[in-house]
Design a protein around this motif. Structure first.
Motif, PDB file in Angstrom:
ATOM      1  N   ARG A   3       0.855  -1.177   0.000  1.00 53.99           N
ATOM      2  CA  ARG A   3       0.000   0.000   0.000  1.00 53.99           C
ATOM      3  C   ARG A   3       0.893   1.230   0.000  1.00 53.99           C
ATOM      4  O   ARG A   3       2.061   1.162   0.338  1.00 53.99           O
ATOM      5  N   VAL A   4       0.312   2.325  -0.384  1.00 55.11           N
ATOM      6  CA  VAL A   4       1.004   3.607  -0.332  1.00 55.11           C
ATOM      7  C   VAL A   4       0.390   4.410   0.795  1.00 55.11           C
ATOM      8  O   VAL A   4      -0.795   4.734   0.759  1.00 55.11           O
ATOM      9  N   SER A   5       1.193   4.692   1.820  1.00 56.46           N
ATOM     10  CA  SER A   5       0.691   5.397   2.997  1.00 56.46           C
ATOM     11  C   SER A   5       0.965   6.886   2.850  1.00 56.46           C
ATOM     12  O   SER A   5       2.107   7.338   2.983  1.00 56.46           O
ATOM     13  N   LEU A   6      -0.086   7.638   2.550  1.00 57.33           N
ATOM     14  CA  LEU A   6       0.057   9.075   2.346  1.00 57.33           C
ATOM     15  C   LEU A   6      -0.748   9.810   3.409  1.00 57.33           C
ATOM     16  O   LEU A   6      -1.974   9.669   3.476  1.00 57.33           O
ATOM     17  N   PRO A   7      -0.085  10.587   4.280  1.00 57.02           N
ATOM     18  CA  PRO A   7      -0.791  11.313   5.323  1.00 57.02           C
ATOM     19  C   PRO A   7      -1.890  12.204   4.758  1.00 57.02           C
ATOM     20  O   PRO A   7      -1.702  12.865   3.725  1.00 57.02           O
ATOM     21  N   PRO A   8      -3.065  12.268   5.399  1.00 56.88           N
ATOM     22  CA  PRO A   8      -4.194  13.032   4.864  1.00 56.88           C
ATOM     23  C   PRO A   8      -3.892  14.505   4.627  1.00 56.88           C
ATOM     24  O   PRO A   8      -4.406  15.098   3.670  1.00 56.88           O
ATOM     25  N   GLN A   9      -3.051  15.098   5.482  1.00 58.12           N
ATOM     26  CA  GLN A   9      -2.830  16.540   5.390  1.00 58.12           C
ATOM     27  C   GLN A   9      -2.061  16.965   4.136  1.00 58.12           C
ATOM     28  O   GLN A   9      -2.014  18.159   3.815  1.00 58.12           O
ATOM     29  N   VAL A  10      -1.431  16.007   3.432  1.00 58.74           N
ATOM     30  CA  VAL A  10      -0.658  16.392   2.253  1.00 58.74           C
ATOM     31  C   VAL A  10      -1.239  15.807   0.957  1.00 58.74           C
ATOM     32  O   VAL A  10      -0.642  15.962  -0.114  1.00 58.74           O
ATOM     33  N   LEU A  37      -1.990  18.472  -1.807  1.00 60.81           N
ATOM     34  CA  LEU A  37      -0.744  19.011  -2.332  1.00 60.81           C
ATOM     35  C   LEU A  37      -0.022  17.952  -3.164  1.00 60.81           C
ATOM     36  O   LEU A  37       0.483  18.235  -4.262  1.00 60.81           O
ATOM     37  N   TYR A  38       0.030  16.728  -2.660  1.00 59.46           N
ATOM     38  CA  TYR A  38       0.692  15.634  -3.373  1.00 59.46           C
ATOM     39  C   TYR A  38       0.075  15.428  -4.764  1.00 59.46           C
ATOM     40  O   TYR A  38       0.798  15.216  -5.748  1.00 59.46           O
ATOM     41  N   ALA A  39      -1.245  15.488  -4.850  1.00 60.32           N
ATOM     42  CA  ALA A  39      -1.929  15.260  -6.128  1.00 60.32           C
ATOM     43  C   ALA A  39      -1.459  16.253  -7.187  1.00 60.32           C
ATOM     44  O   ALA A  39      -1.322  15.896  -8.368  1.00 60.32           O
ATOM     45  N   THR A  40      -1.199  17.486  -6.777  1.00 59.67           N
ATOM     46  CA  THR A  40      -0.749  18.481  -7.757  1.00 59.67           C
ATOM     47  C   THR A  40       0.697  18.259  -8.179  1.00 59.67           C
ATOM     48  O   THR A  40       1.118  18.767  -9.225  1.00 59.67           O
ATOM     49  N   THR A  41       1.476  17.514  -7.368  1.00 62.71           N
ATOM     50  CA  THR A  41       2.881  17.268  -7.716  1.00 62.71           C
ATOM     51  C   THR A  41       3.057  16.057  -8.623  1.00 62.71           C
ATOM     52  O   THR A  41       4.125  15.886  -9.219  1.00 62.71           O
ATOM     53  N   VAL A  42       2.032  15.209  -8.741  1.00 62.95           N
ATOM     54  CA  VAL A  42       2.167  13.957  -9.486  1.00 62.95           C
ATOM     55  C   VAL A  42       2.590  14.175 -10.942  1.00 62.95           C
ATOM     56  O   VAL A  42       3.501  13.491 -11.429  1.00 62.95           O
ATOM     57  N   PRO A  43       1.975  15.095 -11.703  1.00 60.26           N
ATOM     58  CA  PRO A  43       2.429  15.276 -13.092  1.00 60.26           C
ATOM     59  C   PRO A  43       3.904  15.662 -13.195  1.00 60.26           C
ATOM     60  O   PRO A  43       4.611  15.189 -14.101  1.00 60.26           O
ATOM     61  N   GLY A  44       4.371  16.494 -12.282  1.00 57.11           N
ATOM     62  CA  GLY A  44       5.789  16.877 -12.293  1.00 57.11           C
ATOM     63  C   GLY A  44       6.693  15.698 -11.984  1.00 57.11           C
ATOM     64  O   GLY A  44       7.743  15.523 -12.607  1.00 57.11           O
ATOM     65  N   VAL A  59       4.748  16.609   7.248  1.00 59.83           N
ATOM     66  CA  VAL A  59       4.446  15.290   7.824  1.00 59.83           C
ATOM     67  C   VAL A  59       5.304  15.054   9.053  1.00 59.83           C
ATOM     68  O   VAL A  59       6.378  15.646   9.223  1.00 59.83           O
ATOM     69  N   ALA A  60       4.824  14.155   9.915  1.00 55.93           N
ATOM     70  CA  ALA A  60       5.560  13.788  11.114  1.00 55.93           C
ATOM     71  C   ALA A  60       6.724  12.866  10.751  1.00 55.93           C
ATOM     72  O   ALA A  60       6.711  12.227   9.697  1.00 55.93           O
ATOM     73  N   PRO A  61       7.752  12.763  11.606  1.00 59.25           N
ATOM     74  CA  PRO A  61       8.908  11.919  11.295  1.00 59.25           C
ATOM     75  C   PRO A  61       8.543  10.482  10.949  1.00 59.25           C
ATOM     76  O   PRO A  61       9.116   9.899  10.035  1.00 59.25           O
ATOM     77  N   HIS A  62       7.575   9.894  11.671  1.00 57.12           N
ATOM     78  CA  HIS A  62       7.231   8.494  11.414  1.00 57.12           C
ATOM     79  C   HIS A  62       6.417   8.324  10.124  1.00 57.12           C
ATOM     80  O   HIS A  62       6.128   7.195   9.725  1.00 57.12           O
ATOM     81  N   GLU A  63       6.061   9.432   9.469  1.00 58.78           N
ATOM     82  CA  GLU A  63       5.325   9.371   8.207  1.00 58.78           C
ATOM     83  C   GLU A  63       6.210   9.633   6.985  1.00 58.78           C
ATOM     84  O   GLU A  63       5.740   9.557   5.855  1.00 58.78           O
ATOM     85  N   ARG A  64       7.492   9.924   7.216  1.00 60.85           N
ATOM     86  CA  ARG A  64       8.361  10.338   6.124  1.00 60.85           C
ATOM     87  C   ARG A  64       8.618   9.212   5.122  1.00 60.85           C
ATOM     88  O   ARG A  64       8.595   9.433   3.914  1.00 60.85           O
ATOM     89  N   ALA A  65       8.901   8.013   5.626  1.00 55.74           N
ATOM     90  CA  ALA A  65       9.185   6.904   4.705  1.00 55.74           C
ATOM     91  C   ALA A  65       7.976   6.627   3.817  1.00 55.74           C
ATOM     92  O   ALA A  65       8.117   6.379   2.615  1.00 55.74           O
ATOM     93  N   GLY A  66       6.773   6.681   4.397  1.00 60.09           N
ATOM     94  CA  GLY A  66       5.569   6.476   3.606  1.00 60.09           C
ATOM     95  C   GLY A  66       5.384   7.559   2.557  1.00 60.09           C
ATOM     96  O   GLY A  66       4.937   7.287   1.431  1.00 60.09           O
ATOM     97  N   LEU A  67       5.731   8.793   2.911  1.00 62.83           N
ATOM     98  CA  LEU A  67       5.639   9.891   1.950  1.00 62.83           C
ATOM     99  C   LEU A  67       6.593   9.683   0.776  1.00 62.83           C
ATOM    100  O   LEU A  67       6.205   9.826  -0.393  1.00 62.83           O
TER     101      LEU A  67
END
Length: 405
Positions: free
Chosen positions: A214-221, A224-231, A341-349
């Motif tokens: 699975r891809v663990s993406l924190p809700p708060q980003v 923003l993440y969706a807009t970075t996908v094309p780049g 994101v929090a430190p424990h969420e970085r690898a998932g990001l």
């Protein structure tokens, strides 16, 4: 931006290097992993001349690496958030060492493909853990340097790998053996360094459950993440273009057979990207993403124009512009997302970033080979450039719209 404080890492017994030394060493290890990833490109035509396999195998050897990454990242991408950074860094660098040995001893294209698969798995395991560790090992007064390194290292590594391999291919009698022997030694040193690097993450239960793909993406980003996908996708597609297709275009369109020329073209792209990332720390992430996707769009159009006009100098202009675009887009992505994101969420990001990137790289590489065999390398490269430019233009529009909301 939301301020994020690092949690204290779990204490581990043993003799470990200071955090500053660990930051420098793991940053170098991250570059080394990408140097190894960029090295096969200039060697593939040499392998083809020696072993006589079909041209489509060139892009297959390139594409299986991306797909191995794509399959592995969702499985192990968040694992270091649970077991710690060190175990995954040590095991992934050790596995990359195995891949270097396979390359060194490969007797055929089939073994080379096996090595690329192993390398893809190793790079996937290393990407998220090394990236997170670099952010956490960065000096307290210069935490932005950690995020900056995560955007610089992939570009610098790929560029150095292509140039190094191209130079050896140009001047060494047994180029492949020389390239892989040096990288075997480099991976031995990187693995040993990781053993003595201090742990930066607190272990927590749930490691086995984290292996469910699975891809663990924190809700708060997520927005923003969706807009970075094309780049992200267009930047990784350009890696396929400059490392996999440009060498073929130089031969078929411009009659340039020297391996060092193709290696230099790739090096220019990634070197300029690295410089763009390193020199834009004062630019707001949103503006960087806008400039980056615009640069990718313009540079790719210039590349397509160079083929249509048979203008070799225009390829070098395209390399400069696309390189700057890749560097700015990737830097803007990491610097915009990591602090949220929090430190424990970085690898998932980082997993979420790399999954879409390597999907774009893998699909484009595997499709490009057979299509080029039907329509020709020049036509394939031109359409590849057009599609990449359209994707990047989508990034320009998405980023601009986000700023207005």
């Amino acid at each position: 931006m939301t301020a994020v404080l690092d949690r204290p890492a779990a204490r581990t017994r043993g003799v470990f290097l200071p955090h500053g030394v660990g930051f420098a060493g793991i940053s170098a290890a991250m570059v080394a992993v990408l140097v190894a990833a960029g090295a096969p490109g200039p060697l593939l035509p040499i392998y083809q001349a020696h072993w006589g396999f079909a041209p489509s195998m060139l892009t297959l050897a390139f594409g299986v690496y991306a797909f191995a990454l794509l399959v592995t990242i969702p499985v192990v991408g968040s694992l270091s958030d649970y077991v710690g950074r060190r175990p995954l860094m040590i095991s992934s660098l050790g596995l990359d060492l195995v891949a270097m040995v396979v390359f060194l001893l490969s007797p055929s294209i089939e073994w080379l493909i096996v090595g690329r698969i192993v390398q893809g798995v190793a790079t996937a395991a290393a990407s998220s853990s090394l990236s997170a560790a670099v952010v956490e090992l960065a000096p307290e007064k210069h935490k932005k340097l950690g995020a900056q390194m995560t955007s610089m290292a992939p570009l610098a590594g790929l560029g150095i790998g292509a140039l190094y391999s191209g130079l050896v291919a140009q001047f060494a009698s047994d180029a492949a053996f020389a390239v892989w022997l040096v990288l075997v030694v480099v991976m031995v040193l990187a693995t040993a360094f990781a053993v003595f690097t201090p742990e930066t993450a607190t272990r927590k239960p749930g490691a086995l459950a984290s292996l469910v793909p699975r891809v663990s993406l924190p809700p708060q980003v997520r927005r923003l993440y969706a807009t970075t996908v094309p780049g992200i996708v267009s930047a990784f597609m350009l890696m396929t273009l400059w490392m996999g297709l440009v060498p073929v275009v130089l031969v078929s369109v411009f009659q340039v057979h020297s391996p060092i020329v193709a290696a230099l073209a790739a090096f220019v792209v990634f070197a300029v990207g690295t410089v763009a990332s390193a020199t834009t720390s004062g630019v707001r992430p949103h503006r960087l993403r806008l400039l980056g996707t615009s640069g990718i769009t313009a540079g790719t159009v210039l590349f397509v124009g160079s083929i249509g006009a048979h203008a070799l100098p225009l390829i070098w202009v395209a390399a400069l512009v696309t390189g700057a675009g890749i560097g700015a887009a990737f830097a803007g992505t990491t610097r915009g997302l990591v602090p949220e994101v929090a430190p424990h969420e970085r690898a998932g990001l980082f997993t979420a970033i790399y999954v879409v990137g390597y999907l774009g790289m893998g699909v484009s590489a595997v499709v490009a080979g057979p299509v080029a065999g039907v329509v020709g390398a020049a036509t394939m490269a031109s359409w590849f450039g057009v599609i990449t430019a359209v994707v990047a233009l989508g990034g320009v529009i998405a980023t601009a719209r986000l700023n207005r909301k």
